[in-house]
Design a protein around this motif. Structure first.
Motif, PDB file in Angstrom:
ATOM      1  N   ARG A 334      72.437   4.453  49.510  1.00 31.58           N
ATOM      2  CA  ARG A 334      73.587   5.034  49.011  1.00 31.58           C
ATOM      3  C   ARG A 334      73.552   6.583  48.719  1.00 31.58           C
ATOM      4  O   ARG A 334      74.642   7.394  48.974  1.00 31.58           O
ATOM      5  N   GLU A 338      75.821   9.690  50.281  1.00 30.14           N
ATOM      6  CA  GLU A 338      76.827  10.471  49.542  1.00 30.14           C
ATOM      7  C   GLU A 338      76.555  11.915  49.780  1.00 30.14           C
ATOM      8  O   GLU A 338      77.487  12.852  49.865  1.00 30.14           O
ATOM      9  N   LYS A 342      79.075  14.709  51.469  1.00 24.99           N
ATOM     10  CA  LYS A 342      79.290  15.947  50.750  1.00 24.99           C
ATOM     11  C   LYS A 342      79.138  17.288  51.946  1.00 24.99           C
ATOM     12  O   LYS A 342      79.999  18.081  52.113  1.00 24.99           O
TER      13      LYS A 342
END
Length: 406
Positions: A334, A338, A342
């Protein structure tokens, strides 16, 4: 005195010699020399010793009785009559019989034939055939009279009652006996009537057994496709048939023993096997019984739930550990996801448009240079909040329009 012809002189000397009874059936010892046998069957040779030589002749009627092959250098004793051969004017020994000195003619003939057939490979061990284990039929080549046939029948029937004996009666000694024996062996081979052959006779002198030393018999045995057991004479007697046969028996009774199995011996052997199997089976069962008893004595067999509880606890611990590992791996994936989102968002062209820039397209192609446009082109401008279509005009024309407006 008168004058005499050569023939008269030779005839006179011949008469003198013929009157001397000592020269009739005289035996002369010497060494064979210049031996030659002519196609007529007559033999001419000389006997010599350290002091002299005497010429000899042995006519066909006498020579055909020879058992051995005379060779130069052999020491012999010749028996015959000394007389004069008138045509040549020489005296010579007319031989009636010829014997090797120191040994009999049969013994010498035996050794000579044995050596010759050995050189041919007739007695090679590699050519010997194995006897069948359970023969159904046995061929017997022997005389109808005498104890040989009775011994073979008695022993074979006692040992293996179901066996069948097929006799081919022959003369086992004397003139013509060798031919009969050879023919009997050939007959069994041609008809394929039996599984094994016994050829033999009772004991006797070397002269009595000689038929089984004849070359015709030896070759018949050696060429037999059916295994042959020789049973000639007594234990101490040896014939060339023994060397040619696949198996030699010391006596006819032993030949029968070799030819068929002993049912009593087989019964004892079978009973022994059964006992051994029963013993081995009993030992095997006892070993397995003790093994099972040992298993029942183990704690796990007395309280199986104890083993299940331990296994269940270990399973719960393994599941907990697996859940923790999966959770940690999902968390790590996870964080990486992320961070990648970004980075991807920073590359989004929409953020550029928010800073006052616009994307210019011509016919669906994004333009990066003014050189890609010309007056009259219709371009699409994409802003952060929508799109507009514009037309490219010449710079000078555009300035003129602006002046006119002023």
């Amino acid at each position: 005195m008168g004058i005499h012809s050569v023939s008269e002189v030779n005839r006179f000397i011949k008469t003198l010699l013929d009157r001397e009874t000592i020269l009739h059936h005289i035996m002369v010892r010497g060494e064979l020399s210049n031996f030659k046998q002519y196609p007529s069957g007559h033999c001419y040779f000389a006997l010599k010793d350290a002091g002299g030589v005497i010429k000899c002749v042995m006519f066909r009627s006498r020579a055909q009785t020879l058992r051995f092959q005379p060779v130069n250098g052999l020491k012999v004793v010749a028996s015959g009559t000394i007389s004069v051969y008138e045509r040549d004017g020489v005296y010579q020994l007319y031989v009636d019989s010829l014997q090797p000195e120191g040994t009999g003619d049969l013994a010498l003939a035996f050794e000579q034939l044995k050596a010759r057939l050995t050189d041919e490979g007739l007695f090679d061990v590699s050519k010997k055939k194995s006897l069948p284990r359970f023969p159904k039929k046995i061929g017997v080549v022997t005389s109808l009279a005498g104890a040989v046939l009775r011994d073979i029948y008695r022993v074979s029937k006692r040992r293996w009652p179901s066996v069948r004996l097929i006799l081919y009666p022959v003369q086992v000694q004397g003139e013509g006996s060798a031919a009969q024996i050879a023919h009997a062996i050939q007959f069994f081979n041609q008809k394929a009537l039996v599984d094994v052959l016994i050829a033999g006779r009772g004991g006797g002198s070397m002269e009595d057994l000689w038929s089984f030393n004849e070359e015709i018999v030896v070759r018949a045995i050696a060429s037999s496709k059916i295994p042959v057991i020789s049973a000639v004479g007594h234990e101490t007697d040896f014939t060339l048939a023994d060397f040619a046969a696949d198996v030699r028996a010391a006596t006819p009774s032993q030949a029968a023993e070799l030819a068929v199995p002993d049912r009593q011996e087989l019964r004892r052997f079978t009973e022994g096997l059964i006992r051994r199997l029963q013993t081995q089976a009993g030992k095997g069962l006892e070993k397995r019984r003790l093994y099972l008893e040992a298993l029942w004595q183990r704690p796990v067999m007395k309280d199986p739930q104890n083993l299940l509880s331990s296994r269940r606890q270990r399973l719960d611990q393994a599941c907990e550990k697996l859940t923790r590992i999966v959770s940690d791996q999902l968390m790590q994936r996870r964080h990486r996801l992320e961070l990648s989102l970004k980075k991807l968002d920073m590359l989004n062209p929409a953020h550029v448009l928010q800073r006052g820039y616009a994307a210019v397209e011509k016919n669906g192609v994004l333009l990066t240079s003014a050189q890609q446009t010309a007056a009259g082109d219709r371009l699409m401008l994409t802003f952060q909040d929508g799109t507009r279509v514009v037309e490219v005009v010449d710079e000078n024309e555009a300035e003129k329009k602006v002046r006119r407006r002023r």
